[in-house]
Design an enzyme around this catalytic site. Structure first.
Site, short mmCIF file in Angstrom:
data_model
loop_
_atom_site.label_atom_id
_atom_site.label_comp_id
_atom_site.label_asym_id
_atom_site.label_seq_id
_atom_site.Cartn_x
_atom_site.Cartn_y
_atom_site.Cartn_z
N GLY A 1 30.00 -0.85 3.78
CA GLY A 1 30.96 -0.57 3.44
C GLY A 1 32.02 -0.33 4.55
O GLY A 1 33.17 -0.69 4.56
N THR A 2 31.40 0.63 5.43
CA THR A 2 32.18 0.68 6.51
C THR A 2 32.96 -0.06 7.31
O THR A 2 34.10 -0.26 7.91
CB THR A 2 31.45 1.78 7.42
OG1 THR A 2 31.21 2.97 6.71
CG2 THR A 2 31.96 2.32 8.67
N ALA B 1 25.95 -3.08 -0.88
CA ALA B 1 24.60 -3.22 -1.89
C ALA B 1 24.07 -1.77 -2.04
O ALA B 1 23.60 -1.65 -2.97
CB ALA B 1 23.62 -4.17 -1.15
N HIS B 2 24.01 -0.97 -1.09
CA HIS B 2 23.32 0.23 -1.48
C HIS B 2 23.93 1.11 -2.16
O HIS B 2 23.39 2.01 -2.88
CB HIS B 2 22.95 0.95 0.05
CG HIS B 2 24.00 1.84 0.46
ND1 HIS B 2 24.08 3.42 0.56
CD2 HIS B 2 25.04 1.39 1.34
CE1 HIS B 2 24.93 3.61 1.01
NE2 HIS B 2 25.47 2.79 1.62
N CYS C 1 28.28 11.03 2.05
CA CYS C 1 28.11 9.90 2.73
C CYS C 1 28.44 10.16 4.30
O CYS C 1 27.87 9.79 5.05
CB CYS C 1 28.48 8.58 2.39
SG CYS C 1 29.52 8.66 0.96
C1 LIG Z 1 34.36 4.60 -1.17
C2 LIG Z 1 33.20 4.41 -0.06
N1 LIG Z 1 33.97 3.64 1.03
C3 LIG Z 1 33.06 3.21 2.11
C4 LIG Z 1 31.58 3.80 2.02
C5 LIG Z 1 30.75 3.52 3.15
O1 LIG Z 1 29.75 2.42 2.76
P1 LIG Z 1 28.41 2.24 3.64
O2 LIG Z 1 27.81 3.48 3.56
O3 LIG Z 1 27.82 0.96 3.21
O4 LIG Z 1 29.14 1.91 5.02
C6 LIG Z 1 31.40 4.52 0.95
C7 LIG Z 1 30.03 5.48 1.04
O5 LIG Z 1 29.27 5.67 1.92
C8 LIG Z 1 32.23 4.94 0.15
O6 LIG Z 1 31.80 5.86 -0.97
#
Ligand SMILES: Cc1ncc(COP(=O)(O)O)c(C=O)c1O
Length: 386
Positions: free
Chosen positions: A70-71, A200-201, A325
């Site tokens: 997501g990042t 996905a996670h 996170c």
């Molecule tokens: C709203 C939101 N955006 C982005 C992320 C980042 O996603 P990732 O952990 O897959 O990098 C998260 C959680 O970690 C999230 O809750």
């Protein structure tokens, strides 16, 4: 008994996902760019997963680009749009004040390179008012980024309305849907967005597999330079087993969307009703009607949330103080702060997030254990003060 109520941080993998990842690790080891049989099998696996992800958000498969998380999707959307639009003279970015750090810190990084940034406020319900966007957007605005569902309080933002406003002003619209995809119906056309991040996670898939929806025709500068993978939009050999797992999680998520949504909303309500009934001075944070079904953020008057989190952990119950996170820090939640809560209330708040393997028995156990822990912590504080 160990209870995991931290699904917004990450989720356990569904059994079918585990099996698909193991199988793909063993059998689909080819490089999806290779022309031979092994490569073509890997490519077919990527295509199948792409169709599944597209179906989950009602996009065309050609509009789905795989990323590592997501990042990365958020970075790609914001930096990619900013870089593509820079020559047009638009140098202004807007995001909401309650975005995930993946968005907020990307805006900060661009601000250091001369971009102007504006954060949209929210009220005590934790929802952005579209009129505020109308007031703050200008002819210079390149991109508006507002999350679909918030990770700490679960509130759902009025993305369709915000997209319409962004487009009236010629800006690109991005939504971080990492916390809504797989939990509520997500339709990129109904939302009217140009870019949408998912991971996905957060819906029983593996870590390190995610996607960015890029609406056909959207101008976006690739962030990774290298080979022609992902139709030259994201260079780098694809992580085929993880992407296969993403596809299986997407199909499962879509099939169970309605039944799981209803089941989780009932469990969450049971949890909230039980806690508010049994614990004096407990209050629910955020709008209770416009939120994803699995998330509950509750403040406990006169209790330090970190202490309660540790006490719960000692009882085998895993929850979070919010932005887990990116956690490891004791900083008060920027989300609750933006909602106008006092610093005391922001430090009294815990997030309970449920998911696929959560049960009624777990909810009842938490409701049974919590009042004693809260009372014990309050009496310790009273004694320390006295
Ligand atoms: C709203 C939101 N955006 C982005 C992320 C980042 O996603 P990732 O952990 O897959 O990098 C998260 C959680 O970690 C999230 O809750």
């Amino acid at each position: 008994m160990r209870i995991y109520f931290d699904y917004n941080a990450t989720t356990p993998l569904a059994q079918d996902v585990i099996e698909s990842v193991i199988e793909a690790t063993r059998d689909q080891f080819g490089n999806a760019s290779s022309v031979h049989h092994f490569g073509q099998r890997a490519k077919a696996a990527l295509d199948e997963a792409r169709s599944a992800v597209a179906a989950l958000v009602r996009a065309d498969p050609s509009e789905i680009v795989y990323t590592s998380g997501g990042t990365e999707s958020d970075n790609f959307a914001i930096r990619g749009a900013a870089e593509a639009l820079e020559p047009t003279g638009r140098r202004h970015l807007i995001a909401s004040a309650i975005e995930h750090e993946a968005v907020l810190n990307t805006l900060k990084a661009l601000a250091r390179r001369g971009w102007t940034t504006t954060l949209l406020p929210v009220d005590q319900t934790g929802i952005v008012d579209p009129d505020r966007l109308r007031q703050l957007i200008t002819a210079e605005t390149a991109l508006v980024s507002v999350m679909h569902a918030n990770n700490e309080i679960g509130t759902i933002q009025p993305i369709a309305e915000l997209s319409a406003i962004a487009h009236e002003h010629g800006a690109v619209m991005h939504t971080d849907a990492v916390q809504s995809v797989g939990k509520i119906p997500v339709d990129v056309r109904a939302l009217g967005v140009d870019l949408l991040s998912l991971s996905a996670h957060k819906f029983n898939g593996p870590k390190g597999a995610a996607a960015l929806f890029i609406k056909r025709g959207t101008r976006l500068q690739p962030m990774m330079t290298g080979g022609k993978h992902e139709r030259s939009r994201r260079a780098g050999t694809e992580n085929v087993p993880a992407i296969v797992g993403l596809g299986v999680a997407a199909r499962l998520g879509l099939a169970k969307l309605e039944s799981e949504g209803a089941r989780l909303a009932a469990l969450r309500d049971r949890l909230e009703d039980g806690i508010v009934r049994e614990v004096s001075g407990a209050a629910i944070n955020g709008d209770r009607s416009r939120r994803v079904p699995n998330t509950s953020n509750i403040s406990f008057d006169r209790v330090e949330a970190e202490s309660l989190l540790i006490a719960l952990d000692l009882e085998g119950i895993a929850v979070s103080t919010g932005s887990a996170c990116s956690s490891g820090t004791l900083a008060p939640s920027h989300v609750l702060k933006a909602m106008g809560f006092s610093s005391r209330r922001t430090q009294n708040s815990l997030r309970f997030s449920l998911g696929l393997f959560s049960t009624e028995a777990e909810v009842d156990h938490v409701v049974a254990v919590l009042p004693k822990l809260v009372e014990k912590l309050r009496s310790l504080t009273r004694r320390a003060a006295g």
